[in-house]
Design an enzyme around this catalytic site. Structure first.
Site, PDB file in Angstrom:
ATOM      1  N   GLU A  73       1.056   3.902   1.558  1.00 11.56           N
ATOM      2  CA  GLU A  73       0.511   4.685   2.344  1.00 11.56           C
ATOM      3  C   GLU A  73       1.290   6.220   2.416  1.00 11.56           C
ATOM      4  O   GLU A  73       2.392   6.129   2.722  1.00 11.56           O
ATOM      5  CB  GLU A  73       0.820   4.064   3.752  1.00 11.56           C
ATOM      6  CG  GLU A  73      -0.030   2.715   3.685  1.00 11.56           C
ATOM      7  CD  GLU A  73      -1.396   2.858   4.239  1.00 11.56           C
ATOM      8  OE1 GLU A  73      -1.839   3.983   4.116  1.00 11.56           O
ATOM      9  OE2 GLU A  73      -2.105   1.719   3.994  1.00 11.56           O
TER      10      GLU A  73
ATOM     11  N   ARG B 295       1.069  -1.211  -0.057  1.00 11.72           N
ATOM     12  CA  ARG B 295       0.053  -0.193  -0.246  1.00 11.72           C
ATOM     13  C   ARG B 295       0.830   1.260   0.218  1.00 11.72           C
ATOM     14  O   ARG B 295       1.640   1.263   0.998  1.00 11.72           O
ATOM     15  CB  ARG B 295      -1.031   0.195   1.234  1.00 11.72           C
ATOM     16  CG  ARG B 295      -1.632  -1.295   1.254  1.00 11.72           C
ATOM     17  CD  ARG B 295      -3.002  -1.118   1.378  1.00 11.72           C
ATOM     18  NE  ARG B 295      -3.762  -2.248   1.511  1.00 11.72           N
ATOM     19  CZ  ARG B 295      -4.900  -2.391   2.052  1.00 11.72           C
ATOM     20  NH1 ARG B 295      -5.486  -1.552   2.674  1.00 11.72           N
ATOM     21  NH2 ARG B 295      -5.629  -3.842   2.031  1.00 11.72           N
TER      22      ARG B 295
ATOM     23  N   ARG C 190       0.274  -6.099  12.284  1.00 16.76           N
ATOM     24  CA  ARG C 190      -0.469  -5.420  13.462  1.00 16.76           C
ATOM     25  C   ARG C 190      -0.856  -6.370  14.508  1.00 16.76           C
ATOM     26  O   ARG C 190      -0.686  -6.030  15.740  1.00 16.76           O
ATOM     27  CB  ARG C 190      -2.053  -5.245  12.961  1.00 16.76           C
ATOM     28  CG  ARG C 190      -1.586  -4.113  11.869  1.00 16.76           C
ATOM     29  CD  ARG C 190      -2.417  -2.682  12.373  1.00 16.76           C
ATOM     30  NE  ARG C 190      -2.316  -1.689  11.301  1.00 16.76           N
ATOM     31  CZ  ARG C 190      -3.354  -1.175  10.867  1.00 16.76           C
ATOM     32  NH1 ARG C 190      -4.520  -1.437  10.691  1.00 16.76           N
ATOM     33  NH2 ARG C 190      -2.946  -0.159   9.805  1.00 16.76           N
TER      34      ARG C 190
ATOM     35  N   GLU D 162      -7.376  -1.514  14.839  1.00 19.41           N
ATOM     36  CA  GLU D 162      -7.940  -2.566  13.790  1.00 19.41           C
ATOM     37  C   GLU D 162      -7.064  -3.628  13.389  1.00 19.41           C
ATOM     38  O   GLU D 162      -6.011  -3.364  12.808  1.00 19.41           O
ATOM     39  CB  GLU D 162      -8.518  -1.690  12.669  1.00 19.41           C
ATOM     40  CG  GLU D 162      -9.242  -2.583  11.610  1.00 19.41           C
ATOM     41  CD  GLU D 162      -9.151  -2.206  10.125  1.00 19.41           C
ATOM     42  OE1 GLU D 162      -9.658  -0.878  10.225  1.00 19.41           O
ATOM     43  OE2 GLU D 162      -8.798  -2.857   9.395  1.00 19.41           O
TER      44      GLU D 162
ATOM     45  N   ARG E 207       1.518   2.654  12.693  1.00 16.11           N
ATOM     46  CA  ARG E 207       0.519   1.393  12.233  1.00 16.11           C
ATOM     47  C   ARG E 207       0.501   1.245  10.879  1.00 16.11           C
ATOM     48  O   ARG E 207       0.004   0.166  10.253  1.00 16.11           O
ATOM     49  CB  ARG E 207      -0.818   1.641  13.042  1.00 16.11           C
ATOM     50  CG  ARG E 207      -1.322   2.849  12.443  1.00 16.11           C
ATOM     51  CD  ARG E 207      -2.454   3.219  13.468  1.00 16.11           C
ATOM     52  NE  ARG E 207      -3.543   3.571  12.622  1.00 16.11           N
ATOM     53  CZ  ARG E 207      -4.863   2.798  12.780  1.00 16.11           C
ATOM     54  NH1 ARG E 207      -4.871   2.203  14.160  1.00 16.11           N
ATOM     55  NH2 ARG E 207      -5.692   3.132  11.989  1.00 16.11           N
ATOM     56  N   HIS E 208       1.089   2.029   9.945  1.00 16.29           N
ATOM     57  CA  HIS E 208       1.150   1.678   8.616  1.00 16.29           C
ATOM     58  C   HIS E 208       2.602   1.434   8.030  1.00 16.29           C
ATOM     59  O   HIS E 208       3.478   2.340   8.365  1.00 16.29           O
ATOM     60  CB  HIS E 208       0.716   2.807   7.891  1.00 16.29           C
ATOM     61  CG  HIS E 208      -0.977   3.095   8.151  1.00 16.29           C
ATOM     62  ND1 HIS E 208      -1.353   4.010   8.825  1.00 16.29           N
ATOM     63  CD2 HIS E 208      -2.077   2.256   7.756  1.00 16.29           C
ATOM     64  CE1 HIS E 208      -2.714   3.920   8.985  1.00 16.29           C
ATOM     65  NE2 HIS E 208      -3.003   2.903   8.087  1.00 16.29           N
TER      66      HIS E 208
ATOM     67  N   SER F 128     -10.364  -7.052   8.983  1.00 14.24           N
ATOM     68  CA  SER F 128     -11.586  -6.427   8.578  1.00 14.24           C
ATOM     69  C   SER F 128     -12.421  -7.459   7.513  1.00 14.24           C
ATOM     70  O   SER F 128     -11.515  -8.019   6.418  1.00 14.24           O
ATOM     71  CB  SER F 128     -11.119  -5.118   7.647  1.00 14.24           C
ATOM     72  OG  SER F 128     -12.446  -4.573   7.158  1.00 14.24           O
TER      73      SER F 128
HETATM   74  P1  ATP Z   1      -6.504   1.080   8.224  1.00 12.95           P
HETATM   75  O1  ATP Z   1      -7.907   1.688   8.411  1.00 12.95           O
HETATM   76  O2  ATP Z   1      -5.975   0.792   9.598  1.00 12.95           O
HETATM   77  O3  ATP Z   1      -5.582   1.844   7.329  1.00 12.95           O
HETATM   78  P2  ATP Z   1      -7.362  -0.234   6.214  1.00 12.95           P
HETATM   79  O4  ATP Z   1      -8.939  -0.343   6.394  1.00 12.95           O
HETATM   80  O5  ATP Z   1      -6.724   0.026   5.182  1.00 12.95           O
HETATM   81  O6  ATP Z   1      -6.735  -0.372   7.480  1.00 12.95           O
HETATM   82  P3  ATP Z   1      -8.055  -3.229   5.386  1.00 12.95           P
HETATM   83  O7  ATP Z   1      -7.907  -2.733   3.557  1.00 12.95           O
HETATM   84  O8  ATP Z   1      -9.357  -3.234   5.762  1.00 12.95           O
HETATM   85  O9  ATP Z   1      -7.137  -2.047   6.190  1.00 12.95           O
HETATM   86  O10 ATP Z   1      -6.750  -4.246   5.608  1.00 12.95           O
HETATM   87  C1  ATP Z   1      -7.343  -5.527   6.364  1.00 12.95           C
HETATM   88  C2  ATP Z   1      -6.079  -5.408   7.398  1.00 12.95           C
HETATM   89  O11 ATP Z   1      -4.536  -5.357   6.806  1.00 12.95           O
HETATM   90  C3  ATP Z   1      -6.213  -4.232   8.403  1.00 12.95           C
HETATM   91  O12 ATP Z   1      -7.002  -4.473   9.510  1.00 12.95           O
HETATM   92  C4  ATP Z   1      -4.536  -4.181   8.987  1.00 12.95           C
HETATM   93  O13 ATP Z   1      -4.629  -5.308   9.769  1.00 12.95           O
HETATM   94  C5  ATP Z   1      -3.981  -4.639   7.705  1.00 12.95           C
HETATM   95  N1  ATP Z   1      -3.134  -3.466   6.964  1.00 12.95           N
HETATM   96  C6  ATP Z   1      -3.818  -2.615   6.089  1.00 12.95           C
HETATM   97  N2  ATP Z   1      -3.001  -1.732   5.643  1.00 12.95           N
HETATM   98  C7  ATP Z   1      -1.940  -1.800   6.450  1.00 12.95           C
HETATM   99  C8  ATP Z   1      -1.007  -1.166   6.552  1.00 12.95           C
HETATM  100  N3  ATP Z   1      -0.279   0.042   5.882  1.00 12.95           N
HETATM  101  N4  ATP Z   1       0.354  -1.483   7.306  1.00 12.95           N
HETATM  102  C9  ATP Z   1      -0.017  -2.681   8.037  1.00 12.95           C
HETATM  103  N5  ATP Z   1      -1.093  -3.395   7.996  1.00 12.95           N
HETATM  104  C10 ATP Z   1      -2.009  -2.778   7.144  1.00 12.95           C
END
Ligand code: ATP
Length: 416
Positions: free
Chosen positions: A196, A194, A390, A339, A202-203, A342
């Site tokens: 980000e 991602r 996470r 989180e 946390r990302h 999901s």
């Molecule tokens: P957040 O809102 O915390 O950025 P997200 O809604 O983008 O997460 P999802 O697309 O639902 O996340 O991805 C499912 C799971 O993947 C998340 O619950 C998290 O544990 C993990 N995850 C997502 N993006 C990241 C990231 N950039 N770094 C670490 N873990 C991630």
């Protein structure tokens, strides 16, 4: 034995070399008049962290850290370290995280740092076991894609010969296609990428996603019940295995005897003092919800259930309740206010799916291979994605998610 020279102290008639391998640090004792005089010079001038091989006799010793000491009969230098070390391995004073990550190989030599990856390995093994026991097949889906599933903002574009491709943000579309292929239950543990833009604790831009998909579900609760028991079994078996090995982090894994509470999205909104707002939860909201869930239910894990469609508009594959289209069956799994997963039931009817795509701003024409899976018979299905980094982060209580990856990647870090 062979390992890194951690320290050397000469005290008159006796000298001690501390040699570390992955099982721990062993005291090598050199006695004047018994040990070869050459070895005193060798250890005296050998830089810390060099690799030495020592043969000899092991004797019980009350005074040494492991209850034994090694009296050498042969000593050989295998690999000499440069000086100075950019990062101390046994220093009591901690370096900042950036310095540690810049010199990660030295940082990973610290037993406390390696312990995190041993815990991570046990947790991964626990998850694999829990899925296989439930009849899930481990699969590997492509990471080079033509289309992303989670929206354009976090896609990494790559040059792909004379085309543009993207790194997979999740295996979402492929695990659903495998439901169309009749696999019924699959899981995957693989990197997800991602872009980000925000720099948070946390990302990261490359994380390990544990994904599962199940066919012939009756609703969201089938998924939650499976995820709930998979997490409890996986962590239970990791804890058992680490405890049997006397691992220092075994106690970090909580006992989870009961299913996790299910908290309706609307209840969480009330806790936050904004009933009916239908806004996604931010970091601070999640912390508040986690603390309240822990206080009310005594559980560090909790489900937030029945996400409103307004929050999941871009999640085109999420099923919306026919009787109440404002609601999806989507849920999050939280752990200590973060989180970690999901998921939810997916839309398996192609007409509804294409409607959702259009409503979320996606052009169905861009997803021909995915949509084909829905055209020739698709069972009702659903699944989830869980971030391994996470969960390891929350288990260990480390300050930053980057510490749970061997060589983390973020906006500013591509090296080492
Ligand atoms: P957040 O809102 O915390 O950025 P997200 O809604 O983008 O997460 P999802 O697309 O639902 O996340 O991805 C499912 C799971 O993947 C998340 O619950 C998290 O544990 C993990 N995850 C997502 N993006 C990241 C990231 N950039 N770094 C670490 N873990 C991630």
């Amino acid at each position: 034995m062979a390992g890194n020279l951690e320290d050397y102290r000469a005290l008159g008639g006796v000298a001690f070399a501390l040699v570390r391998d992955r099982s721990g640090t062993t005291q090598v004792t050199l006695k004047k008049g018994v040990a070869d005089p050459v070895w005193f010079t060798l250890f005296g001038e050998l830089p810390r962290e060099s690799i030495v091989e020592v043969d000899g006799v092991v004797r019980r010793s009350e005074k040494s850290n492991r209850g034994v000491e090694l009296f050498p009969s042969a000593v050989r230098v295998v690999s000499r370290s440069e000086v100075p070390l950019p990062l101390g391995v046994v220093d009591k004073v901690g370096a900042d995280l950036d310095t540690r990550l810049d010199h990660r190989v030295l940082d990973l030599r610290k037993p406390a740092v390696r312990a995190v990856f041993e815990l991570r390995g046990s947790v991964l093994a626990g998850f694999r076991r829990a899925f296989v026991e439930r009849g899930f097949l481990e699969v590997e889906t492509p990471k080079l894609l033509r289309q992303g599933a989670e929206g354009g903002a976090t896609l990494f574009a790559v040059e792909y010969f004379d085309q543009r491709a993207f790194l997979a943000q999740s295996p979402q579309l492929y695990k659903q296609m495998l439901m169309g292929a009749g696999f019924e239950r699959v899981f995957e543990i693989a990197p997800a990428f991602r872009a980000e833009p925000s720099d948070t604790i946390r990302h990261i831009t490359e994380f390990t996603s544990l994904d599962a998909e199940m066919a012939y579900i009756e609703g969201a609760e089938d998924l939650r019940a499976t995820l709930d028991s998979v997490v409890r079994d996986a962590l239970g078996s990791a804890k058992k295995e680490l405890t049997e090995r006397g691992h220092p982090l075994a106690e970090k894994i909580p006992d989870l005897p009961r299913p996790f509470p299910r908290i309706p999205f609307e209840t969480a909104e009330e806790w936050l003092g904004r009933p009916g707002a239908e806004l996604d939860f931010g970091t601070e909201d999640e912390k508040t919800i986690g603390a309240r869930a822990e206080a009310e239910y005594g559980s560090p894990f909790y489900f937030l259930v029945d996400y409103p469609t307004a929050v999941k508009l871009h999640t085109f594959y999420a099923w919306r309740d026919d009787a109440n289209p404002r609601k999806t069956g989507y849920f999050d799994l939280g752990f200590h206010g973060i989180e970690i997963a999901s998921g939810g039931p997916r839309e398996h009817r192609i007409e509804k799916l294409t409607e959702n795509m259009l409503a979320g701003g996606f052009d169905p024409k861009n997803f021909p291979g995915y949509l084909e899976a829905f055209r020739f018979g698709m069972p009702p299905h659903g699944g989830w994605g869980l971030g391994i980094d996470r969960i390891v982060w929350m288990l260990t209580g480390l300050s930053n998610i980057r510490e749970t990856r061997l060589f983390p990647r973020d906006r500013y870090r591509l090296d080492p």
